[in-house]
Design an enzyme around this catalytic site. Structure first.
Site, PDB file in Angstrom:
ATOM      1  CB  VAL A  97     -19.031  66.956  34.387  1.00 13.67           C
ATOM      2  CG1 VAL A  97     -20.408  66.360  34.693  1.00 13.67           C
ATOM      3  CG2 VAL A  97     -18.922  68.366  34.976  1.00 13.67           C
ATOM      4  CB  SER A  98     -20.079  62.570  37.364  1.00  5.77           C
ATOM      5  OG  SER A  98     -20.183  61.641  38.421  1.00  5.77           O
ATOM      6  N   PRO A  99     -17.357  63.330  39.495  1.00  5.24           N
ATOM      7  CG  PRO A  99     -17.267  64.278  41.633  1.00  5.24           C
ATOM      8  CD  PRO A  99     -17.881  64.471  40.274  1.00  5.24           C
ATOM      9  CB  SER A 140     -18.804  59.224  36.598  1.00  3.11           C
ATOM     10  OG  SER A 140     -20.201  59.360  36.531  1.00  3.11           O
TER      11      SER A 140
END
Length: 228
Positions: free
Chosen positions: A14-16, A18
């Site tokens: 969900v984390s760009p 990341s």
């Protein structure tokens, strides 16, 4: 040759940011003398456990993040594009089902983290480039197929992802990240001389290289340097 330094990468699809950290660390896996260990983790649990507030909930940070991701996409050569409704994708739908699925892939995987890498990348691509869902079984199945999994493997993984075993494994990974001091992702933990060195974010690679005795060659280490 000295033994490889172990580097753990805690992340959530969900984390760009990341995704950026993930691709860079995968690229450097054969450049630096390291053993990369992928740690699928639930960002929502880390945010809650560290009492942190997502940048998307702070209006000015959200506006900055949107512009920043466009620049970072070009710099890191990662196809990032914000979903049409980022709030729905990140906070209403979230990533719990997706990260349980990735955890199940890792649990059943053979030959290291190759399948985990491929499935994670396809899930990032869905949410952060194709503006598609990553929560429904059909969505997870599509990502699994693109990652090279068979129908029977996907069916087994979907069932496994709902098991207590996988739920507990994801909780354990999330707690491990919190124990290292996590408050967001990506979180990279380099084990140097018997002790962990924690790095947060996708902009600490040069410092990380210094700490492990390697050289930072930019986001595309295999790209030939331009001749003057």
């Amino acid at each position: 040759m000295t033994s490889k330094k172990v580097i753990e990468l805690f992340y959530d699809v969900v984390s760009p940011y990341s995704w950026l950290g993930f691709e860079v660390m995968c690229r450097y896996r054969t450049v630096w003398n390291i053993e990369l260990k992928l740690r699928p983790t639930f960002l929502g649990g880390v945010m809650q456990g560290s009492d942190n507030k997502p940048p998307g909930l702070v209006p000015n940070k959200f506006l900055y993040m949107t512009k920043d991701l466009n620049r970072l996409s070009e710099y890191f050569n990662v196809p990032l594009r914000s979903p049409s409704d980022p709030f729905e994708a990140m906070f209403q739908k979230g990533s719990l089902n997706a990260m349980r699925f990735v955890t199940a892939v890792q649990e059943k995987g053979k030959g290291g983290d190759e399948q985990v890498e491929r499935v994670s990348r396809e899930l990032w691509r869905r949410i952060w480039y194709e503006d598609k869902d990553i929560t429904e079984p059909a969505s997870l199945s599509e990502a699994g197929i693109k990652a090279g999994l068979s129908d029977s493997e996907i069916k087994e993984l979907l069932e496994l992802s709902n098991s207590k075993e996988i739920k507990n494994k994801l909780k354990s990974s999330t707690q491990n990240a919190l124990d290292y001091g996590a408050f967001g992702f990506p979180l990279v933990v380099c084990h140097v001389n018997g002790k962990p060195e924690m790095f947060f974010g996708s902009d600490r690679f040069e410092l990380m290289a210094h700490c492990i005795g390697e050289k930072w060659l930019g986001p595309l280490p295999d790209k030939p340097a331009a001749k003057l």
